[in-house]
Enzyme design. Structure first.
Site, PDB file in Angstrom:
ATOM      1  N   LYS A  32      67.126 -48.214 -14.424  1.00 28.95           N
ATOM      2  CA  LYS A  32      68.490 -47.767 -14.133  1.00 28.95           C
ATOM      3  C   LYS A  32      69.138 -48.813 -13.242  1.00 28.95           C
ATOM      4  CE  LYS A  32      69.914 -45.377 -10.928  1.00 28.95           C
ATOM      5  NZ  LYS A  32      70.788 -46.536 -10.697  1.00 28.95           N
ATOM      6  N   PRO A  33      69.993 -49.670 -13.826  1.00 29.92           N
ATOM      7  CA  PRO A  33      70.660 -50.681 -12.992  1.00 29.92           C
ATOM      8  C   PRO A  33      71.827 -50.044 -12.233  1.00 29.92           C
ATOM      9  CG  PRO A  33      71.388 -50.892 -15.274  1.00 29.92           C
ATOM     10  CD  PRO A  33      70.403 -49.732 -15.232  1.00 29.92           C
ATOM     11  N   GLY A  69      66.781 -50.330  -2.402  1.00 33.74           N
ATOM     12  CA  GLY A  69      68.088 -49.799  -1.992  1.00 33.74           C
ATOM     13  C   GLY A  69      68.002 -49.286  -0.569  1.00 33.74           C
ATOM     14  N   SER A  70      68.849 -48.325  -0.250  1.00 34.90           N
ATOM     15  CA  SER A  70      68.924 -47.884   1.151  1.00 34.90           C
ATOM     16  C   SER A  70      67.756 -46.961   1.512  1.00 34.90           C
ATOM     17  CB  SER A  70      70.229 -47.132   1.383  1.00 34.90           C
ATOM     18  OG  SER A  70      70.151 -45.871   0.774  1.00 34.90           O
ATOM     19  N   CYS A  83      68.862 -57.486   2.049  1.00 30.26           N
ATOM     20  CA  CYS A  83      68.082 -56.619   2.948  1.00 30.26           C
ATOM     21  C   CYS A  83      67.326 -57.434   3.991  1.00 30.26           C
ATOM     22  CB  CYS A  83      67.083 -55.796   2.150  1.00 30.26           C
ATOM     23  SG  CYS A  83      67.884 -54.673   1.015  1.00 30.26           S
ATOM     24  N   TRP A 103      72.812 -53.633  -6.438  1.00 28.69           N
ATOM     25  CA  TRP A 103      73.790 -54.608  -6.954  1.00 28.69           C
ATOM     26  C   TRP A 103      73.710 -55.966  -6.269  1.00 28.69           C
ATOM     27  CZ3 TRP A 103      76.093 -55.826  -2.538  1.00 28.69           C
ATOM     28  CH2 TRP A 103      76.281 -54.830  -1.567  1.00 28.69           C
ATOM     29  N   ASN A 104      72.999 -56.077  -5.133  1.00 25.12           N
ATOM     30  CA  ASN A 104      73.102 -57.347  -4.389  1.00 25.12           C
ATOM     31  C   ASN A 104      72.338 -58.484  -5.065  1.00 25.12           C
ATOM     32  OD1 ASN A 104      70.636 -56.245  -3.672  1.00 25.12           O
ATOM     33  ND2 ASN A 104      70.717 -56.955  -1.560  1.00 25.12           N
ATOM     34  N   GLU A 140      61.470 -50.730  -1.529  1.00 29.99           N
ATOM     35  CA  GLU A 140      61.961 -51.767  -0.625  1.00 29.99           C
ATOM     36  C   GLU A 140      63.308 -51.271  -0.143  1.00 29.99           C
ATOM     37  OE1 GLU A 140      63.653 -55.511  -1.936  1.00 29.99           O
ATOM     38  OE2 GLU A 140      64.435 -55.224   0.088  1.00 29.99           O
ATOM     39  N   GLU A 185      72.174 -51.443   9.890  1.00 28.39           N
ATOM     40  CA  GLU A 185      72.257 -52.621   9.032  1.00 28.39           C
ATOM     41  C   GLU A 185      73.723 -52.802   8.607  1.00 28.39           C
ATOM     42  OE1 GLU A 185      70.391 -52.108   5.208  1.00 28.39           O
ATOM     43  OE2 GLU A 185      69.649 -54.156   5.212  1.00 28.39           O
TER      44      GLU A 185
HETATM   45  C1  SIN Z   1      66.981 -57.754  -1.042  1.00 29.46           C
HETATM   46  O1  SIN Z   1      68.017 -57.977  -0.454  1.00 29.46           O
HETATM   47  O2  SIN Z   1      66.665 -56.590  -1.293  1.00 29.46           O
HETATM   48  C2  SIN Z   1      66.059 -58.834  -1.522  1.00 29.46           C
HETATM   49  C3  SIN Z   1      66.270 -60.132  -0.900  1.00 29.46           C
HETATM   50  C4  SIN Z   1      65.317 -61.194  -1.393  1.00 29.46           C
HETATM   51  O3  SIN Z   1      64.581 -61.010  -2.364  1.00 29.46           O
HETATM   52  O4  SIN Z   1      65.299 -62.250  -0.779  1.00 29.46           O
END
Ligand code: SIN
Length: 534
Positions: free
Chosen positions: A230-231, A285-286, A341, A206-207, A307, A438
């Protein structure tokens, strides 16, 4: 139990008392929402092109409800107010299987299109994302909570992946390899993952409701793959608007499919990973969820890109330009209210410049204005939900109980909205949660260090390694530290590294594979053709 970073799988699994309260609120607003018409939602959204708002899933080119009729209410419980934004279907295994079948069928034609025609369609898609910049930015802001400047910034970032991969599509060159035998010629060609009736699956957080989709989708489409997406349940509308624009751009039916889900997420995720038809899984995601998906994908040995979580160190050496370091720390730490992230999670400052850096950073952060992302004066929006606020509170309380000093902020705001005041803490001990996990929130945690060796050891003392940053004007140190940091991406004298053109990804438990840059390779297989009898 540590709360996980952005993860839709664990969102459903880890229900605590706060989440239960949120669910009760949701149930009440669900009743209200069912009474409201789409026209009411239209007022909430206030878009120029209201037809970008879709409240159904997208399978085989058709907008569809859940087979069992369930819905997920999406409210501004997440962003700044308590307004209902709309609902999307609660889909499950049956819809996921239909979506995979549709994508596999569409692959038979999409996989055979020329790179040039995929380029042209992607460029049209990119053009539509530009044309609807204001609306797409507003959708991101309304469902995620980030400011409108950031929402529009995300749309620019998101569309840049479509443009980049359109240009990559036509450059997926093969290779001629000189053979040791006179009668053989070896040629390598590249083909989309899977050969017949196959597809790829994409799961996003969601970020970045839009950019984390296009970063994967652009590569998949450019390579000739079809997709099931899948959002996250918190921010499904950006995904659905992208599907609508892709349809207008001429992406054929079945090439992009969207399955929305919340409580059935485990069965949907499992099917996306275990289906023999799916040849590639891409997830952001996590780390905890990534491990589960990786394990599920092992049953068919499919290609996986991940990622996952980061715990980025941000180091300020005593030879740094302190003003630049403060600006870099703000950009890096407080982007998306600390919910990225690649955000700085641990800020290490060399002792002789520590007090100066801390006071300059605190002064800038105390001038931030938190509020509704649509308000022009707002510099920083809310956190995604109450669970995120609880995690930040837990981390700050833990640091304070271990002797950290609050320079700015240090508390959440009463509802409505899920706000945590942007915070600067000094003297955070190495063993505090802010340094070991984190945080995913607007907290700058400062820790003093003495030597380069000491800070490299501190920075690398974690299981994850996505991004790392440092400020120094000594060119020898710049090379030494950049090489020594155990991360996939280093920013030296910059707090922002993200761009469509770079290889984005991590080492250690931050993931596998790279997105952006040459990320199209992750959606292609190399095939050797040995020409004999020459
Ligand atoms: C992320 O937070 O997973 C991606 C951040 C970014 O693309 O800069």
């Amino acid at each position: 139990m540590p709360l996980p970073p952005p993860s839709l799988l664990l969102n459903v699994i880890a229900l605590g008392p706060k989440a239960a309260a949120a669910t009760r609120r949701k149930a009440t607003s669900l009743t209200l929402c069912r009474m409201a018409s789409t026209a009411n939602f239209a007022k909430v959204w206030g878009l120029k092109d209201q037809s970008l708002i879709k409240t159904q899933g997208y399978i085989d080119g058709k907008w569809v409800d859940a087979k069992e009729g369930g819905t997920i209410l999406v409210t501004s419980e997440y962003p700044a107010t308590d307004e209902a934004l709309g609902s999307v279907p609660e889909m499950g295994l049956a819809e996921t299987k239909s979506a995979i079948a549709a994508a596999a069928k569409a692959f038979e034609t999409w996989g055979k299109t020329t790179a040039k025609s995929r380029h042209d369609i992607l460029m049209k898609f990119y053009g539509l994302m530009q044309e609807h910049h204001e609306d797409l930015g507003k959708i991101i802001t309304l469902e995620n909570g980030k400011t409108l400047t950031e929402g529009k910034g995300e749309n620019a970032y998101s569309s840049s992946f479509i443009e980049w991969y359109a240009e990559e599509a036509v450059r997926t060159y093969g290779e001629h390899i000189p053979s040791p035998f006179t009668n053989i010629r070896n040629v390598v060609i590249k083909q989309p993952v899977g050969v017949v009736r196959k597809c790829s699956s994409i799961m996003t957080p969601w970020n970045f409701p839009s950019a984390m989709i296009t970063r994967k989708l652009g590569a998949a489409l450019a390579a000739g793959c079809t997709t099931v997406i899948k959002p996250p349940p918190e921010t499904p509308f950006s995904a659905l608007a992208l599907a609508e624009l892709s349809r207008r751009a001429g992406v054929p039916d079945g090439v992009i499919n969207i399955v929305t889900t919340q409580k059935n997420v485990l069965e949907v995720g499992r099917e996306m990973c275990e289906s023999k038809t799916v040849k590639k899984v891409s997830f952001t995601g996590s780390t905890a969820v990534a491990k589960t998906l990786y394990e599920m994908s092992a049953s068919t040995l499919k290609k996986v890109s991940i990622e996952a979580g980061g715990n980025a160190p941000f180091i300020v050496f005593d030879d740094a330009d302190i003003d630049a370091a403060v600006e870099g720390a703000i950009a890096c730490k407080f982007r998306g209210s600390g919910q990225t992230c690649v955000c700085a999670n641990r800020i290490y400052v060399q002792s002789s410049v520590y007090a100066d850096f801390a006071s300059r950073l605190a002064e800038k952060v105390s001038a931030f204005k938190v509020g509704n992302g649509l308000d022009e004066k707002t510099t920083h929006g809310p956190l995604i939900h109450e669970k995120a606020v609880s995690k930040v509170k837990r981390h700050v309380d833990d640091a304070v109980s271990r002797g950290a000093q609050v320079l700015v902020g240090g508390q959440s705001l009463p509802s409505p909205g899920t706000f945590y005041v942007p915070t600067v803490l000094a003297d955070v001990p190495a063993e505090a949660l802010l340094n070991t996990e984190e945080t995913f929130g607007p907290v700058a945690a400062l820790t003093k260090f003495e030597t380069e060796e000491e800070v490299i050891a501190l920075a690398n003392n974690t299981d994850v390694g996505l991004a790392g940053y440092f400020y120094s004007r000594d060119v020898g140190r710049v090379w030494r530290v950049a090489e020594a940091l155990e991360v996939g991406m280093v920013g030296t004298n910059t707090g922002l590294i993200s761009h469509a053109t770079i290889p984005f990804g991590g080492v250690k438990e931050s993931g596998l594979g790279r997105e952006g840059g040459h990320g199209i390779e992750e959606y292609m297989n190399q095939k050797l053709i040995a020409f004999g009898g020459i």
